[in-house]
Design a protein around this motif. Structure first.
Motif, PDB file in Angstrom:
ATOM      1  N   ALA A 275       8.344  58.520  25.618  1.00 26.26           N
ATOM      2  CA  ALA A 275       9.598  57.567  25.252  1.00 26.26           C
ATOM      3  C   ALA A 275       9.228  56.629  24.352  1.00 26.26           C
ATOM      4  CB  ALA A 275       9.591  56.612  26.625  1.00 26.26           C
ATOM      5  N   ARG A 276       7.895  56.470  23.804  1.00 24.94           N
ATOM      6  CA  ARG A 276       7.360  55.529  22.785  1.00 24.94           C
ATOM      7  C   ARG A 276       6.122  55.871  22.224  1.00 24.94           C
ATOM      8  NH1 ARG A 276       8.110  48.846  22.846  1.00 24.94           N
ATOM      9  NH2 ARG A 276       6.994  48.562  20.884  1.00 24.94           N
ATOM     10  N   ASN A 277       5.879  56.087  20.975  1.00 22.90           N
ATOM     11  CA  ASN A 277       4.464  56.346  20.591  1.00 22.90           C
ATOM     12  C   ASN A 277       4.510  55.358  19.237  1.00 22.90           C
ATOM     13  OD1 ASN A 277       2.117  57.227  19.463  1.00 22.90           O
ATOM     14  ND2 ASN A 277       3.090  59.260  18.577  1.00 22.90           N
ATOM     15  N   THR A 278       3.384  54.252  19.664  1.00 19.65           N
ATOM     16  CA  THR A 278       2.984  53.391  18.562  1.00 19.65           C
ATOM     17  C   THR A 278       1.918  53.846  17.822  1.00 19.65           C
ATOM     18  OG1 THR A 278       3.840  51.637  20.007  1.00 19.65           O
ATOM     19  CG2 THR A 278       2.309  51.014  18.353  1.00 19.65           C
ATOM     20  N   VAL A 279       1.837  54.198  16.692  1.00 16.33           N
ATOM     21  CA  VAL A 279       0.809  54.977  15.706  1.00 16.33           C
ATOM     22  C   VAL A 279       0.283  54.010  14.694  1.00 16.33           C
ATOM     23  CG1 VAL A 279       0.485  56.641  14.012  1.00 16.33           C
ATOM     24  CG2 VAL A 279       2.084  57.000  15.980  1.00 16.33           C
ATOM     25  N   TRP A 280      -1.102  53.220  14.889  1.00 14.53           N
ATOM     26  CA  TRP A 280      -1.648  52.508  14.131  1.00 14.53           C
ATOM     27  C   TRP A 280      -2.416  53.373  13.060  1.00 14.53           C
ATOM     28  CZ3 TRP A 280      -1.237  51.091  19.159  1.00 14.53           C
ATOM     29  CH2 TRP A 280      -0.755  49.869  19.288  1.00 14.53           C
ATOM     30  N   VAL A 281      -1.873  53.206  11.840  1.00 14.22           N
ATOM     31  CA  VAL A 281      -2.566  54.027  10.812  1.00 14.22           C
ATOM     32  C   VAL A 281      -3.577  52.979  10.343  1.00 14.22           C
ATOM     33  CG1 VAL A 281      -2.031  55.405   8.741  1.00 14.22           C
ATOM     34  CG2 VAL A 281      -0.356  55.138  10.288  1.00 14.22           C
ATOM     35  N   VAL A 282      -4.592  53.012  10.983  1.00 13.24           N
ATOM     36  CA  VAL A 282      -5.777  51.969  10.655  1.00 13.24           C
ATOM     37  C   VAL A 282      -6.922  52.607  11.249  1.00 13.24           C
ATOM     38  CG1 VAL A 282      -6.525  49.557  10.812  1.00 13.24           C
ATOM     39  CG2 VAL A 282      -4.125  49.922  11.190  1.00 13.24           C
ATOM     40  N   PRO A 283      -7.626  53.310  10.225  1.00 13.76           N
ATOM     41  CA  PRO A 283      -8.718  53.934  10.572  1.00 13.76           C
ATOM     42  C   PRO A 283      -9.879  53.317  11.152  1.00 13.76           C
ATOM     43  CG  PRO A 283      -7.963  54.929   8.530  1.00 13.76           C
ATOM     44  CD  PRO A 283      -7.319  53.648   8.886  1.00 13.76           C
ATOM     45  N   GLU A 284     -10.016  51.917  10.746  1.00 16.67           N
ATOM     46  CA  GLU A 284     -10.991  50.701  11.090  1.00 16.67           C
ATOM     47  C   GLU A 284     -10.897  50.772  12.718  1.00 16.67           C
ATOM     48  OE1 GLU A 284     -10.057  50.450   6.952  1.00 16.67           O
ATOM     49  OE2 GLU A 284      -8.849  50.308   8.866  1.00 16.67           O
ATOM     50  N   LEU A 285      -9.621  51.082  13.291  1.00 17.91           N
ATOM     51  CA  LEU A 285      -9.664  50.801  14.960  1.00 17.91           C
ATOM     52  C   LEU A 285     -10.548  51.742  15.557  1.00 17.91           C
ATOM     53  CD1 LEU A 285      -5.925  50.413  15.324  1.00 17.91           C
ATOM     54  CD2 LEU A 285      -7.583  48.691  15.545  1.00 17.91           C
ATOM     55  N   PHE A 286     -10.867  52.996  14.893  1.00 15.95           N
ATOM     56  CA  PHE A 286     -11.574  54.025  15.713  1.00 15.95           C
ATOM     57  C   PHE A 286     -13.002  53.492  16.024  1.00 15.95           C
ATOM     58  CE2 PHE A 286      -8.230  56.373  13.981  1.00 15.95           C
ATOM     59  CZ  PHE A 286      -8.456  57.705  14.322  1.00 15.95           C
ATOM     60  N   GLY A 287     -13.712  52.735  15.504  1.00 14.96           N
ATOM     61  CA  GLY A 287     -15.077  52.226  15.864  1.00 14.96           C
ATOM     62  C   GLY A 287     -14.856  51.506  17.123  1.00 14.96           C
ATOM     63  N   ARG A 288     -13.671  50.785  17.373  1.00 15.96           N
ATOM     64  CA  ARG A 288     -13.688  50.045  18.691  1.00 15.96           C
ATOM     65  C   ARG A 288     -13.391  50.872  19.803  1.00 15.96           C
ATOM     66  NH1 ARG A 288     -12.842  45.173  19.946  1.00 15.96           N
ATOM     67  NH2 ARG A 288     -12.891  44.305  17.957  1.00 15.96           N
ATOM     68  N   PHE A 289     -13.124  52.115  19.617  1.00 17.00           N
ATOM     69  CA  PHE A 289     -12.971  53.083  20.940  1.00 17.00           C
ATOM     70  C   PHE A 289     -14.228  54.136  20.758  1.00 17.00           C
ATOM     71  CE2 PHE A 289      -8.764  51.455  20.282  1.00 17.00           C
ATOM     72  CZ  PHE A 289      -8.150  51.640  21.464  1.00 17.00           C
ATOM     73  N   GLY A 290     -15.159  53.557  20.115  1.00 15.13           N
ATOM     74  CA  GLY A 290     -16.476  54.447  20.035  1.00 15.13           C
ATOM     75  C   GLY A 290     -16.225  55.853  19.323  1.00 15.13           C
ATOM     76  N   LEU A 291     -15.528  55.656  18.480  1.00 12.39           N
ATOM     77  CA  LEU A 291     -15.214  57.018  17.605  1.00 12.39           C
ATOM     78  C   LEU A 291     -15.511  56.891  16.025  1.00 12.39           C
ATOM     79  CD1 LEU A 291     -11.817  58.055  19.261  1.00 12.39           C
ATOM     80  CD2 LEU A 291     -13.901  59.094  19.875  1.00 12.39           C
TER      81      LEU A 291
END
Length: 295
Positions: A275-291
């Motif tokens: 129903a909804r996809n929120t797409v953060w085009v912010v690669p810096e967020l990956f580290g917060r998810f351990g990636l």
């Protein structure tokens, strides 16, 4: 310190709901602990539990921070949807609402209060109304206790809660089958990685929403959504890999284009459709998810 650490995660979640970003939430929890350590000699167990005392410090720290910070929205809160999926992308200058690493079990315990839609709606409330709503409806503090926390009257708390509920509504617990939602997203990922736009379209709700911080553009409708995905392939190619994550209790993915971090995506699944996809085009967020930012 054990007494402090046992409450860190729930205080961080509380500050996140107040501020809309994990980074600010973590900073405010650190500020809370610093203030609590300095004032530890003033703590009186006969007046409040240690947990309540910490929430008082954390909430007031958040209220102080909000005096100099605006609300954190999502693109659909700021502009009308785009009619042309191939139109120019418009960068936004505002600080955006950010995703919070949180699995379905934690979200269930939080009674739906970590979901993006709820956190986004809370951002529209004045700071003190926001605090009252979260303390009363999310954390179940009695009105009298909230009045002490915020140094106000019970009548003022009840009035603020009534106004907050009128704007946001009562907190509704979400009975979402996390396994079924993840299965839908897994099929979406398989179609995306295969560049199967037709197959992907069949997984979308008719009025599916796609929004993409940090740009202001957002789209509504299956046809517009699918057309934009075709544009994505034209811009970034068809070599994609998506790793599963959970954010705000919702299924998500970390998307890599040609092995490079591209976006963190969080899905709202309803009736076996995206129903909804929120797409953060912010690669810096990956580290917060351990990636990593590169595979």
């Amino acid at each position: 310190m054990d007494d402090f650490e046992r409450y860190r995660r729930e205080l961080t979640a509380h500050c996140y709901r107040m501020l809309g970003t994990p980074e600010d939430a973590e900073d405010l929890v650190q500020e809370t602990y610093l203030r609590a350590w300095r004032a530890r000699g003033d703590y009186d167990a006969s007046r409040a539990s240690f947990r309540t005392w910490l929430y008082r410090i954390a909430t007031n720290a958040c209220l102080t921070a909000l005096r100099s910070r605006g609300r954190r929205p999502l693109p659909m809160d700021l502009a009308a949807p785009d009619e042309d999926p191939h139109g120019p992308l418009r960068p936004g200058e505002v600080p955006w609402l950010a995703p919070f690493p949180c699995d379905p079990a934690e979200e269930a315990a939080a009674r739906g209060s970590m979901r993006l839609a709820f956190v986004a709606s809370v951002q529209y409330l004045p700071a003190r109304q926001r605090a009252v709503l979260l303390l009363r409806d999310v954390l179940d503090f009695p009105a009298a206790e909230v009045a002490v926390l915020l140094e106000t009257s019970v009548a003022a708390v009840n009035s603020a809660l009534q106004r907050a509920r009128a704007r946001v509504g009562r907190l509704a617990e979400h009975d979402v089958d996390a396994t079924a939602a993840r299965e839908v997203v897994d099929r979406y990922v398989a179609a995306f990685e295969a560049a199967d736009v037709e197959g992907l379209s069949r997984l979308l709700a008719r009025d599916a929403i796609l929004e993409m911080p940090p740009v202001l553009n957002w789209l509504i409708g299956r046809a517009h959504y699918a057309s934009f995905i075709e544009r994505v392939y034209g811009m970034a190619g068809t070599e994609w890999r998506m790793l599963p994550v959970w954010a705000n209790g919702q299924p998500g993915v970390a998307a890599y284009a040609a092995g490079v971090a591209h976006s963190l995506q969080v899905f709202d699944v309803r009736d076996a459709r995206v129903a909804r996809n929120t797409v953060w085009v912010v690669p810096e967020l990956f580290g917060r998810f351990g990636l990593p930012e590169r595979l």
